[in-house]
Design a protein around this motif. Structure first.
Motif, PDB file in Angstrom:
ATOM      1  N   LEU A   1      -0.971   5.741 -34.795  1.00  0.00           N
ATOM      2  CA  LEU A   1      -1.171   6.252 -36.004  1.00  0.00           C
ATOM      3  C   LEU A   1       0.013   5.493 -36.776  1.00  0.00           C
ATOM      4  O   LEU A   1      -0.196   5.231 -37.968  1.00  0.00           O
ATOM      5  CB  LEU A   1      -1.107   7.840 -36.106  1.00  0.00           C
ATOM      6  CG  LEU A   1      -2.309   8.523 -35.335  1.00  0.00           C
ATOM      7  CD1 LEU A   1      -1.682  10.066 -35.455  1.00  0.00           C
ATOM      8  CD2 LEU A   1      -3.673   8.240 -36.026  1.00  0.00           C
ATOM      9  N   ILE A   2       1.048   5.704 -36.294  1.00  0.00           N
ATOM     10  CA  ILE A   2       2.529   4.780 -37.022  1.00  0.00           C
ATOM     11  C   ILE A   2       2.338   3.505 -36.986  1.00  0.00           C
ATOM     12  O   ILE A   2       2.608   2.930 -38.148  1.00  0.00           O
ATOM     13  CB  ILE A   2       3.583   5.337 -36.053  1.00  0.00           C
ATOM     14  CG1 ILE A   2       3.836   7.011 -35.911  1.00  0.00           C
ATOM     15  CG2 ILE A   2       4.804   4.732 -36.833  1.00  0.00           C
ATOM     16  CD1 ILE A   2       4.930   7.237 -35.159  1.00  0.00           C
ATOM     17  N   ASN A   3       1.686   3.010 -36.022  1.00  0.00           N
ATOM     18  CA  ASN A   3       1.767   1.456 -36.166  1.00  0.00           C
ATOM     19  C   ASN A   3       0.398   0.921 -37.312  1.00  0.00           C
ATOM     20  O   ASN A   3       0.618   0.179 -38.111  1.00  0.00           O
ATOM     21  CB  ASN A   3       1.399   0.836 -34.873  1.00  0.00           C
ATOM     22  CG  ASN A   3       2.377   0.827 -33.984  1.00  0.00           C
ATOM     23  OD1 ASN A   3       3.442   0.841 -34.230  1.00  0.00           O
ATOM     24  ND2 ASN A   3       1.849   0.912 -32.715  1.00  0.00           N
ATOM     25  N   ALA A   4      -0.452   1.732 -37.088  1.00  0.00           N
ATOM     26  CA  ALA A   4      -1.659   1.750 -38.061  1.00  0.00           C
ATOM     27  C   ALA A   4      -1.048   1.667 -39.776  1.00  0.00           C
ATOM     28  O   ALA A   4      -1.420   0.950 -40.485  1.00  0.00           O
ATOM     29  CB  ALA A   4      -2.845   2.463 -37.899  1.00  0.00           C
ATOM     30  N   ALA A   5      -0.107   2.869 -39.803  1.00  0.00           N
ATOM     31  CA  ALA A   5       0.383   3.070 -41.167  1.00  0.00           C
ATOM     32  C   ALA A   5       1.205   1.940 -41.616  1.00  0.00           C
ATOM     33  O   ALA A   5       1.387   1.457 -42.734  1.00  0.00           O
ATOM     34  CB  ALA A   5       1.118   4.442 -41.081  1.00  0.00           C
ATOM     35  N   ARG A   6       1.941   1.272 -40.438  1.00  0.00           N
ATOM     36  CA  ARG A   6       2.865   0.327 -40.861  1.00  0.00           C
ATOM     37  C   ARG A   6       2.279  -0.836 -41.223  1.00  0.00           C
ATOM     38  O   ARG A   6       2.661  -1.630 -42.423  1.00  0.00           O
ATOM     39  CB  ARG A   6       3.886   0.065 -39.896  1.00  0.00           C
ATOM     40  CG  ARG A   6       4.924   1.066 -39.424  1.00  0.00           C
ATOM     41  CD  ARG A   6       5.968   0.530 -38.420  1.00  0.00           C
ATOM     42  NE  ARG A   6       6.903   1.660 -37.839  1.00  0.00           N
ATOM     43  CZ  ARG A   6       7.919   2.339 -38.678  1.00  0.00           C
ATOM     44  NH1 ARG A   6       7.929   1.583 -39.828  1.00  0.00           N
ATOM     45  NH2 ARG A   6       8.410   3.165 -38.254  1.00  0.00           N
ATOM     46  N   VAL A   7       1.154  -1.079 -40.549  1.00  0.00           N
ATOM     47  CA  VAL A   7       0.214  -2.365 -40.907  1.00  0.00           C
ATOM     48  C   VAL A   7      -0.293  -2.347 -42.470  1.00  0.00           C
ATOM     49  O   VAL A   7      -0.417  -3.286 -43.322  1.00  0.00           O
ATOM     50  CB  VAL A   7      -0.904  -2.486 -39.858  1.00  0.00           C
ATOM     51  CG1 VAL A   7      -1.959  -3.338 -40.290  1.00  0.00           C
ATOM     52  CG2 VAL A   7      -0.395  -2.703 -38.650  1.00  0.00           C
ATOM     53  N   LEU A   8      -0.474  -0.945 -42.859  1.00  0.00           N
ATOM     54  CA  LEU A   8      -0.922  -0.761 -44.466  1.00  0.00           C
ATOM     55  C   LEU A   8      -0.034  -0.776 -45.241  1.00  0.00           C
ATOM     56  O   LEU A   8      -0.146  -0.606 -46.469  1.00  0.00           O
ATOM     57  CB  LEU A   8      -1.825   0.592 -44.281  1.00  0.00           C
ATOM     58  CG  LEU A   8      -3.103   0.559 -43.397  1.00  0.00           C
ATOM     59  CD1 LEU A   8      -3.807   2.022 -43.546  1.00  0.00           C
ATOM     60  CD2 LEU A   8      -4.058  -0.359 -44.030  1.00  0.00           C
ATOM     61  N   GLY A   9       1.261  -1.080 -44.663  1.00  0.00           N
ATOM     62  CA  GLY A   9       2.456  -1.110 -45.806  1.00  0.00           C
ATOM     63  C   GLY A   9       3.121   0.138 -46.034  1.00  0.00           C
ATOM     64  O   GLY A   9       4.199   0.043 -47.012  1.00  0.00           O
ATOM     65  N   ALA A  10       2.821   1.114 -45.279  1.00  0.00           N
ATOM     66  CA  ALA A  10       3.636   2.355 -45.468  1.00  0.00           C
ATOM     67  C   ALA A  10       5.213   2.240 -44.911  1.00  0.00           C
ATOM     68  O   ALA A  10       5.393   1.595 -43.954  1.00  0.00           O
ATOM     69  CB  ALA A  10       2.972   3.440 -44.837  1.00  0.00           C
ATOM     70  N   ASN A  11       5.973   2.604 -45.727  1.00  0.00           N
ATOM     71  CA  ASN A  11       7.407   2.739 -45.224  1.00  0.00           C
ATOM     72  C   ASN A  11       7.783   4.066 -44.517  1.00  0.00           C
ATOM     73  O   ASN A  11       6.699   4.722 -44.378  1.00  0.00           O
ATOM     74  CB  ASN A  11       8.638   2.528 -46.487  1.00  0.00           C
ATOM     75  CG  ASN A  11       8.284   3.828 -47.508  1.00  0.00           C
ATOM     76  OD1 ASN A  11       7.972   4.860 -47.120  1.00  0.00           O
ATOM     77  ND2 ASN A  11       8.652   3.471 -48.738  1.00  0.00           N
ATOM     78  N   ASP A  12       9.214   4.088 -43.907  1.00  0.00           N
ATOM     79  CA  ASP A  12       9.314   5.231 -42.732  1.00  0.00           C
ATOM     80  C   ASP A  12       9.176   6.714 -43.600  1.00  0.00           C
ATOM     81  O   ASP A  12       8.658   7.731 -42.979  1.00  0.00           O
ATOM     82  CB  ASP A  12      10.848   5.279 -42.427  1.00  0.00           C
ATOM     83  CG  ASP A  12      11.017   3.972 -41.571  1.00  0.00           C
ATOM     84  OD1 ASP A  12       9.965   3.508 -40.893  1.00  0.00           O
ATOM     85  OD2 ASP A  12      12.111   3.741 -41.010  1.00  0.00           O
ATOM     86  N   ARG A  13       9.728   6.584 -45.015  1.00  0.00           N
ATOM     87  CA  ARG A  13       9.394   7.942 -45.774  1.00  0.00           C
ATOM     88  C   ARG A  13       7.814   8.240 -46.028  1.00  0.00           C
ATOM     89  O   ARG A  13       7.740   9.467 -45.574  1.00  0.00           O
ATOM     90  CB  ARG A  13       9.859   7.873 -47.126  1.00  0.00           C
ATOM     91  CG  ARG A  13       9.879   9.094 -47.813  1.00  0.00           C
ATOM     92  CD  ARG A  13      10.675   8.951 -49.325  1.00  0.00           C
ATOM     93  NE  ARG A  13       9.918   7.892 -50.053  1.00  0.00           N
ATOM     94  CZ  ARG A  13       8.746   8.269 -50.678  1.00  0.00           C
ATOM     95  NH1 ARG A  13       8.378   9.445 -50.884  1.00  0.00           N
ATOM     96  NH2 ARG A  13       8.134   7.133 -51.546  1.00  0.00           N
TER      97      ARG A  13
END
Length: 271
Positions: free
Chosen positions: A169-181
């Motif tokens: 889930l975290i890696n997928a969000a990073r791929v979509l450009g989401a930052n840590d916040r």
């Protein structure tokens, strides 16, 4: 829709269907009533057999009616409920952010986890003498002891919920450009919310379990105080009324948390 909800709802094309839920043939409320009737019947049978002077349901009900009619039970229940709610709210309000810090930041985990684990080995009841010496005999030490019980039960569950979030889930969000916040707010918090609710339910049980001992601290009202006062005179019906009242109030509060869990985690598959 949060990242956790989106991933939780998405299913690979052609994947196998989940097994059908095995629902009881008899409705759950009916099963609850059957269980309640069986428990009361067993209680009445044991009382009728004269087991250690055990009072029967009718005797306890009559004592409860007397305590309700003169307002004693209402005043005691209100005092205890107020203490539990305040202590529980303070404990969980501190436990959730501490659990998130420990789970999300390695530095915070290294600094806080040893202390949390250390105090978890000390029963909250053992803090009562220290609380009396440091805080006196008013309401503050009672709330501190109850809040500590709720905190220690909830913080570990929150921590486990954060570190148990699926890395996919975290890696997928990073791929979509989401930052840590954004990842923390939209993925980690929703995905760990079931653990938080479970921790709150356990913390609520700890708060009620600590209540009776906390009301040893110069209390003049409360269910724990009333039960301890009844113990002096071997007043078993009053003790049973206190126990039943605590159980009913705790059950109602637990059901409210369950309703909140279903509302907050509707995306989660459940049986």
């Amino acid at each position: 829709m949060t990242g956790a909800q989106a991933v939780g709802k998405a299913a690979p094309h052609g994947s196998a269907k989940a097994p059908r839920e095995q629902r009881p043939r008899v409705p759950v409320p009916v099963l609850n009533l059957i269980s309640l009737a069986a428990g009361i019947g067993l209680w009445a049978a044991l009382a009728g057999a004269g087991v250690q002077g055990l009072p029967g349901p009718i005797e306890v009900a009559e004592q409860g009616r007397e305590l309700i009619s003169d307002g004693t039970l209402f005043d005691d229940a209100l005092a205890s409920l107020r203490r539990v709610l305040i202590g529980f709210a303070l404990g969980t309000a501190l436990a959730v952010p501490v659990g998130f810090l420990m789970g999300w930041y390695g530095t915070a985990r290294g600094l806080l986890e040893p202390w949390v684990q250390f105090f978890r080995t000390i029963p909250p009841l053992a803090i009562i003498p220290l609380a009396i010496v440091l805080l006196g005999i008013g309401e503050t030490p009672k709330l501190v002891v109850i809040g500590l019980g709720a905190f220690l039960s909830c913080v570990i569950s929150t921590f486990q919920g954060v570190i148990g979030v699926d890395s996919t889930l975290i890696n997928a969000a990073r791929v979509l450009g989401a930052n840590d916040r954004v990842i923390f707010a939209r993925v980690v918090v929703p995905a760990s919310s079931p653990f938080i609710i479970v921790g709150m339910r356990v913390g609520l049980g700890s708060a009620w379990a600590t209540l009776v001992a906390a009301e040893l601290i110069a209390a003049q009202e409360g269910l724990g105080f009333r039960m301890q006062h009844a113990q002096i005179y071997y007043d078993l019906p009053t003790i049973f009324v206190g126990l039943i009242t605590i159980g009913v109030l705790g059950l109602l509060m637990d059901r409210l948390l369950l309703a909140a869990e279903r509302r907050l985690t509707g995306w989660q598959d459940r049986r």
